[in-house]
Design an enzyme around this catalytic site. Structure first.
Site, PDB file in Angstrom:
ATOM      1  N   LYS A 154       0.824  -1.212   0.000  1.00  0.00           N
ATOM      2  CA  LYS A 154       0.000   0.000   0.000  1.00  0.00           C
ATOM      3  C   LYS A 154       0.867   1.275   0.000  1.00  0.00           C
ATOM      4  O   LYS A 154       2.085   1.215   0.247  1.00  0.00           O
ATOM      5  CB  LYS A 154      -0.935  -0.034   1.218  1.00  0.00           C
ATOM      6  CG  LYS A 154      -2.014  -1.133   1.121  1.00  0.00           C
ATOM      7  CD  LYS A 154      -3.009  -1.031   2.275  1.00  0.00           C
ATOM      8  CE  LYS A 154      -4.100  -2.071   2.174  1.00  0.00           C
ATOM      9  NZ  LYS A 154      -5.100  -1.939   3.274  1.00  0.00           N
TER      10      LYS A 154
ATOM     11  N   TYR B  94     -12.541  -1.988  -3.559  1.00  0.00           N
ATOM     12  CA  TYR B  94     -13.065  -2.120  -2.194  1.00  0.00           C
ATOM     13  C   TYR B  94     -14.592  -2.019  -2.150  1.00  0.00           C
ATOM     14  O   TYR B  94     -15.151  -1.648  -1.107  1.00  0.00           O
ATOM     15  CB  TYR B  94     -12.431  -1.056  -1.292  1.00  0.00           C
ATOM     16  CG  TYR B  94     -11.055  -1.436  -0.779  1.00  0.00           C
ATOM     17  CD1 TYR B  94     -10.867  -2.598  -0.024  1.00  0.00           C
ATOM     18  CD2 TYR B  94      -9.951  -0.627  -1.023  1.00  0.00           C
ATOM     19  CE1 TYR B  94      -9.606  -2.937   0.463  1.00  0.00           C
ATOM     20  CE2 TYR B  94      -8.686  -0.968  -0.535  1.00  0.00           C
ATOM     21  CZ  TYR B  94      -8.528  -2.125   0.207  1.00  0.00           C
ATOM     22  OH  TYR B  94      -7.283  -2.462   0.707  1.00  0.00           O
TER      23      TYR B  94
ATOM     24  N   PHE C 145     -15.601   4.057   7.086  1.00  0.00           N
ATOM     25  CA  PHE C 145     -14.215   4.399   6.733  1.00  0.00           C
ATOM     26  C   PHE C 145     -13.960   4.365   5.228  1.00  0.00           C
ATOM     27  O   PHE C 145     -12.825   4.579   4.792  1.00  0.00           O
ATOM     28  CB  PHE C 145     -13.230   3.461   7.450  1.00  0.00           C
ATOM     29  CG  PHE C 145     -13.458   1.990   7.180  1.00  0.00           C
ATOM     30  CD1 PHE C 145     -13.011   1.390   6.011  1.00  0.00           C
ATOM     31  CD2 PHE C 145     -14.113   1.196   8.110  1.00  0.00           C
ATOM     32  CE1 PHE C 145     -13.219   0.044   5.755  1.00  0.00           C
ATOM     33  CE2 PHE C 145     -14.327  -0.161   7.868  1.00  0.00           C
ATOM     34  CZ  PHE C 145     -13.883  -0.729   6.688  1.00  0.00           C
TER      35      PHE C 145
ATOM     36  N   ARG D 293      -1.877 -14.077   4.295  1.00  0.00           N
ATOM     37  CA  ARG D 293      -2.589 -13.416   5.403  1.00  0.00           C
ATOM     38  C   ARG D 293      -1.769 -13.541   6.692  1.00  0.00           C
ATOM     39  O   ARG D 293      -1.736 -12.617   7.508  1.00  0.00           O
ATOM     40  CB  ARG D 293      -3.985 -14.017   5.607  1.00  0.00           C
ATOM     41  CG  ARG D 293      -4.960 -13.834   4.452  1.00  0.00           C
ATOM     42  CD  ARG D 293      -5.507 -12.440   4.287  1.00  0.00           C
ATOM     43  NE  ARG D 293      -6.199 -11.907   5.438  1.00  0.00           N
ATOM     44  CZ  ARG D 293      -6.969 -10.817   5.411  1.00  0.00           C
ATOM     45  NH1 ARG D 293      -7.169 -10.153   4.268  1.00  0.00           N
ATOM     46  NH2 ARG D 293      -7.533 -10.356   6.495  1.00  0.00           N
TER      47      ARG D 293
ATOM     48  N   THR E 235      -5.523  -7.059  10.522  1.00  0.00           N
ATOM     49  CA  THR E 235      -5.881  -5.790   9.868  1.00  0.00           C
ATOM     50  C   THR E 235      -5.414  -4.583  10.691  1.00  0.00           C
ATOM     51  O   THR E 235      -4.874  -3.620  10.150  1.00  0.00           O
ATOM     52  CB  THR E 235      -7.412  -5.725   9.667  1.00  0.00           C
ATOM     53  OG1 THR E 235      -7.827  -6.883   8.938  1.00  0.00           O
ATOM     54  CG2 THR E 235      -7.820  -4.468   8.925  1.00  0.00           C
TER      55      THR E 235
ATOM     56  N   ARG F 198       2.411  -6.053   8.986  1.00  0.00           N
ATOM     57  CA  ARG F 198       1.660  -4.947   9.587  1.00  0.00           C
ATOM     58  C   ARG F 198       2.224  -4.549  10.945  1.00  0.00           C
ATOM     59  O   ARG F 198       2.253  -3.352  11.282  1.00  0.00           O
ATOM     60  CB  ARG F 198       0.178  -5.301   9.656  1.00  0.00           C
ATOM     61  CG  ARG F 198      -0.499  -5.127   8.284  1.00  0.00           C
ATOM     62  CD  ARG F 198      -1.788  -5.843   8.174  1.00  0.00           C
ATOM     63  NE  ARG F 198      -2.590  -5.401   7.023  1.00  0.00           N
ATOM     64  CZ  ARG F 198      -3.731  -5.974   6.664  1.00  0.00           C
ATOM     65  NH1 ARG F 198      -4.199  -7.013   7.337  1.00  0.00           N
ATOM     66  NH2 ARG F 198      -4.404  -5.518   5.623  1.00  0.00           N
TER      67      ARG F 198
ATOM     68  N   ASN G   9      -2.294   0.457   6.688  1.00  0.00           N
ATOM     69  CA  ASN G   9      -1.769  -0.795   7.237  1.00  0.00           C
ATOM     70  C   ASN G   9      -0.883  -1.599   6.289  1.00  0.00           C
ATOM     71  O   ASN G   9      -0.806  -2.826   6.381  1.00  0.00           O
ATOM     72  CB  ASN G   9      -2.902  -1.631   7.825  1.00  0.00           C
ATOM     73  CG  ASN G   9      -3.933  -2.027   6.792  1.00  0.00           C
ATOM     74  OD1 ASN G   9      -3.789  -1.714   5.622  1.00  0.00           O
ATOM     75  ND2 ASN G   9      -4.973  -2.727   7.224  1.00  0.00           N
TER      76      ASN G   9
ATOM     77  N   HIS H 140      -2.196  -5.409   1.504  1.00  0.00           N
ATOM     78  CA  HIS H 140      -3.486  -6.076   1.277  1.00  0.00           C
ATOM     79  C   HIS H 140      -3.212  -7.500   0.851  1.00  0.00           C
ATOM     80  O   HIS H 140      -2.247  -7.763   0.130  1.00  0.00           O
ATOM     81  CB  HIS H 140      -4.281  -5.379   0.162  1.00  0.00           C
ATOM     82  CG  HIS H 140      -5.437  -6.219  -0.321  1.00  0.00           C
ATOM     83  ND1 HIS H 140      -6.651  -6.216   0.311  1.00  0.00           N
ATOM     84  CD2 HIS H 140      -5.522  -7.147  -1.319  1.00  0.00           C
ATOM     85  CE1 HIS H 140      -7.456  -7.097  -0.293  1.00  0.00           C
ATOM     86  NE2 HIS H 140      -6.789  -7.672  -1.286  1.00  0.00           N
TER      87      HIS H 140
ATOM     88  N   GLU I  96      -9.785 -10.383  -7.579  1.00  0.00           N
ATOM     89  CA  GLU I  96      -8.793  -9.323  -7.425  1.00  0.00           C
ATOM     90  C   GLU I  96      -7.653  -9.463  -8.437  1.00  0.00           C
ATOM     91  O   GLU I  96      -7.170  -8.462  -8.982  1.00  0.00           O
ATOM     92  CB  GLU I  96      -8.264  -9.332  -5.993  1.00  0.00           C
ATOM     93  CG  GLU I  96      -9.340  -8.887  -4.995  1.00  0.00           C
ATOM     94  CD  GLU I  96      -8.960  -9.102  -3.535  1.00  0.00           C
ATOM     95  OE1 GLU I  96      -9.801  -8.794  -2.676  1.00  0.00           O
ATOM     96  OE2 GLU I  96      -7.843  -9.576  -3.251  1.00  0.00           O
TER      97      GLU I  96
HETATM   98  P1  DAT Z   1      -8.042  -6.642   5.410  1.00  0.00           P
HETATM   99  O1  DAT Z   1      -7.297  -5.574   4.654  1.00  0.00           O
HETATM  100  O2  DAT Z   1      -7.223  -7.194   6.546  1.00  0.00           O
HETATM  101  O3  DAT Z   1      -8.594  -7.718   4.518  1.00  0.00           O
HETATM  102  P2  DAT Z   1     -10.741  -5.583   5.591  1.00  0.00           P
HETATM  103  O4  DAT Z   1     -11.016  -6.278   4.299  1.00  0.00           O
HETATM  104  O5  DAT Z   1     -11.706  -5.807   6.716  1.00  0.00           O
HETATM  105  O6  DAT Z   1      -9.278  -5.918   6.132  1.00  0.00           O
HETATM  106  O7  DAT Z   1     -10.681  -4.006   5.359  1.00  0.00           O
HETATM  107  C1  DAT Z   1     -10.061  -3.489   4.193  1.00  0.00           C
HETATM  108  C2  DAT Z   1      -9.267  -2.279   4.598  1.00  0.00           C
HETATM  109  O8  DAT Z   1     -10.141  -1.264   5.085  1.00  0.00           O
HETATM  110  C3  DAT Z   1      -8.278  -2.500   5.749  1.00  0.00           C
HETATM  111  O9  DAT Z   1      -7.056  -3.024   5.308  1.00  0.00           O
HETATM  112  C4  DAT Z   1      -8.121  -1.120   6.296  1.00  0.00           C
HETATM  113  C5  DAT Z   1      -9.519  -0.547   6.148  1.00  0.00           C
HETATM  114  N1  DAT Z   1     -10.280  -0.741   7.384  1.00  0.00           N
HETATM  115  C6  DAT Z   1     -10.873  -1.871   7.815  1.00  0.00           C
HETATM  116  N2  DAT Z   1     -11.462  -1.699   8.996  1.00  0.00           N
HETATM  117  C7  DAT Z   1     -11.248  -0.407   9.334  1.00  0.00           C
HETATM  118  C8  DAT Z   1     -11.589   0.417  10.440  1.00  0.00           C
HETATM  119  N3  DAT Z   1     -12.292  -0.069  11.458  1.00  0.00           N
HETATM  120  N4  DAT Z   1     -11.159   1.711  10.437  1.00  0.00           N
HETATM  121  C9  DAT Z   1     -10.451   2.209   9.406  1.00  0.00           C
HETATM  122  N5  DAT Z   1     -10.087   1.484   8.327  1.00  0.00           N
HETATM  123  C10 DAT Z   1     -10.478   0.204   8.294  1.00  0.00           C
HETATM  124 MG    MG Z   2     -10.104  -7.720   3.147  1.00  0.00          MG
END
Ligand code: DAT
Ligand code: MG
Length: 143
Positions: free
Chosen positions: A11, A51, A59, A87, A93, A104, A114, A117, A128
């Protein structure tokens, strides 16, 4: 265990920190092979589509702002159990919850930014990968 492919992003925060190579080394040390890779600067439309599952989350706007804030590396990783392996290498996350030694934990400071991805299922990996790469851009390395 079957050889799988997964989709990964380094990222904008990690690209800005100049740790692309450090992160690629972690994939390689874990036995994953990089079979496609490129640097791109995402448009808002491309980031929103990527996304889309999070569109209704509070968010979402901040996530798209962040993902379009600078260039990213996108890559396809291939190896045994690649989706789960990636992962695990990435960590949770929220970096505050990520295990020591994960990407991370080591390179990210907040859930908003973070570092990496990784696809979370075979279905998302397939979607994806094809969202970013054509078939001829992917070079299988396992024999
Ligand atoms: P991951 O990236 O671990 O698959 P995710 O798919 O739940 O996690 O979310 C995608 C992205 O969105 C994540 O990398 C960062 C952001 N995100 C997720 N939860 C969040 C939150 N509570 N506050 C801010 N950003 C968040
Ligand atoms: Mg995800």
């Amino acid at each position: 265990m079957a050889v799988e492919r997964t989709f990964s992003i380094v990222k904008p925060d990690a690209v800005a920190k100049n740790v692309i190579g450090e992160i690629y080394s972690r994939f390689e040390r874990a036995g994953l092979r990089i079979v496609a890779s490129k640097m791109i600067h995402l448009s808002r439309e491309k980031a929103e589509g990527f996304y889309a599952e999070h569109k209704e989350r509070p968010f979402f706007g901040a996530l798209v702002d962040f993902m379009t804030s600078g260039p990213v590396m996108v890559q396809v990783l291939e190896g045994e159990n690649a989706i789960k392996a990636n992962r695990e290498i990435m960590g949770a996350t929220n970096p505050a919850e990520a295990l020591r030694g994960t990407i991370r934990a080591d390179y990210a400071v907040s859930v908003d930014e973070n570092a990496a991805h990784g696809s979370d299922s075979p279905e998302s990996a397939e979607r994806e990968i094809s969202y970013f790469f054509s078939t001829e851009e992917i070079c299988p390395r396992t024999r």
